[in-house]
Design an enzyme around this catalytic site. Structure first.
Site, PDB file in Angstrom:
ATOM      1  N   GLN A  75     -30.806  -3.163   0.199  1.00 41.48           N
ATOM      2  CA  GLN A  75     -30.762  -4.464   0.861  1.00 41.48           C
ATOM      3  C   GLN A  75     -32.006  -4.674   1.708  1.00 41.48           C
ATOM      4  OE1 GLN A  75     -26.856  -5.079   2.287  1.00 41.48           O
ATOM      5  NE2 GLN A  75     -27.269  -7.034   3.254  1.00 41.48           N
ATOM      6  N   SER A  90     -29.960   3.473   0.208  1.00 44.60           N
ATOM      7  CA  SER A  90     -28.676   2.852   0.524  1.00 44.60           C
ATOM      8  C   SER A  90     -28.024   2.308  -0.752  1.00 44.60           C
ATOM      9  CB  SER A  90     -28.862   1.766   1.586  1.00 44.60           C
ATOM     10  OG  SER A  90     -27.619   1.324   2.081  1.00 44.60           O
ATOM     11  N   LEU A  91     -27.936   0.989  -0.927  1.00 45.31           N
ATOM     12  CA  LEU A  91     -27.373   0.416  -2.157  1.00 45.31           C
ATOM     13  C   LEU A  91     -28.049   0.981  -3.402  1.00 45.31           C
ATOM     14  CD1 LEU A  91     -28.196  -2.082  -4.360  1.00 45.31           C
ATOM     15  CD2 LEU A  91     -25.805  -1.564  -3.918  1.00 45.31           C
ATOM     16  N   GLN A 138     -21.878   8.038   2.762  1.00 48.97           N
ATOM     17  CA  GLN A 138     -23.087   7.235   2.873  1.00 48.97           C
ATOM     18  C   GLN A 138     -22.951   6.030   3.799  1.00 48.97           C
ATOM     19  OE1 GLN A 138     -24.514   4.091   0.740  1.00 48.97           O
ATOM     20  NE2 GLN A 138     -26.025   5.220  -0.440  1.00 48.97           N
ATOM     21  N   ARG A 185     -17.880  -2.504  -1.955  1.00 51.78           N
ATOM     22  CA  ARG A 185     -18.732  -2.081  -0.829  1.00 51.78           C
ATOM     23  C   ARG A 185     -19.330  -3.300  -0.129  1.00 51.78           C
ATOM     24  NH1 ARG A 185     -24.393  -0.556  -0.038  1.00 51.78           N
ATOM     25  NH2 ARG A 185     -24.622   1.447   1.062  1.00 51.78           N
TER      26      ARG A 185
END
Length: 293
Positions: free
Chosen positions: A11, A89-90, A238, A114
């Site tokens: 993101q 992350s993502l 995470q 998520r």
């Protein structure tokens, strides 16, 4: 053969219009149709929305997952194979899909849930810091409740996450060249997301993981592994754990990596790595024109 790592941004790297050029690929149309069935909305429609819908967490994460997955699939289809994978992350979900830990639909369903949970988070804030004394920052975080180092991106760039009061308290006690508030709904990658993370873990537990085809460096544990259960355990941690990107970057030359390909919009990850690992060859694949024929 040049040892190559594929990296997937998260993101913040999204851009209006991303992925639209991929419609020239017949198999990409199939993937976009699959995504519509899972999501209940059209990725390309969101990506082309001029009011920047693609920057809302609810949409950002699934859109990045779909676009990055398609780009990686085309690379593989054209005979390119990575030696190592990682995602910010993502982006870690894309890395796991590319390594066939789960299939495209299963990964997208995870990312959809998520995104919904993180989009509905509130009561927290995130601020990117550029140019600071790391020791001073870490001391302040250690002595201030409800704030953590959420993204350790490089020696000179981090993101702190926590309650607005706690974040302001830390900022008041340190010298920093730039402090940039992030446009997010909550304190991502912090214990403040514990409730959302617990709900996500239940969803995650129901999804079978396979051993990875290629080793993956995880955000919470930047050590390569192909073991399904280890990768799942790391993913479970995470949402509330720190993104240890600085350590992931420094691990690349240790693993013998010579070339890094950032797959997805922008060049945030290669920009970070360029400063930390100046001897690595860097490449960006963010659109159809960047793909090797």
């Amino acid at each position: 053969m040049t040892k190559t790592a594929w990296l997937f941004p998260g993101q913040g790297s999204q851009a209006i219009g991303m992925g639209v050029d991929l419609l020239d690929l017949p198999f990409a149309k199939v993937k976009f149709d699959q995504a519509r069935q899972v999501l209940g909305w059209d990725v390309l429609e969101i990506c082309q929305s001029q009011d920047d819908k693609v920057s809302r967490t609810l949409y950002t994460q699934p859109c990045l997952y779909v676009v990055e997955s398609i780009l990686a699939d085309v690379l593989i289809e054209r005979g390119n194979i990575p030696n190592l994978l990682a995602g910010h992350s993502l982006g870690e979900f894309v890395a796991l899909y590319v390594s066939r830990v789960f299939d495209f639909d299963a990964g997208l369903r995870l990312v959809k849930r998520r995104a919904e949970l993180m989009d509905s988070a509130f009561g927290g804030t995130m601020v990117a810091l550029i140019g600071f004394n790391r020791e001073q920052l870490e001391q302040q975080i250690e002595t201030t409740p409800d704030v953590v180092l959420a993204n350790d991106n490089s020696p000179n760039q981090v993101v702190i996450s926590g309650t607005p009061e706690a974040v302001e308290s830390v900022l008041a006690q340190i010298k920093v060249k730039r402090a940039v508030p992030l446009k997010v709904s909550g304190a991502f990658h912090s214990p403040l997301l514990a409730e959302a993370a617990a709900e996500f873990q239940e969803v995650l537990q129901a999804v079978p993981f396979a051993n990875a085809l290629f080793p993956v460096l995880s955000n919470v544990e930047p050590v390569p592994t192909v073991e399904a259960e280890v990768l799942k355990n790391r993913l479970e941690r995470q949402m509330t754990g720190s993104v240890r990107w600085r350590e992931i970057s420094m691990q690349l030359p240790v693993e013998g990596i010579e070339r890094v390909v950032e797959i997805g919009p922008g060049n945030v990850l290669t920009g970070l790595i360029k400063r930390m690992c100046p001897n690595l060859e860097l490449q960006n694949v963010g659109k159809l024109a960047d793909l090797p024929s």
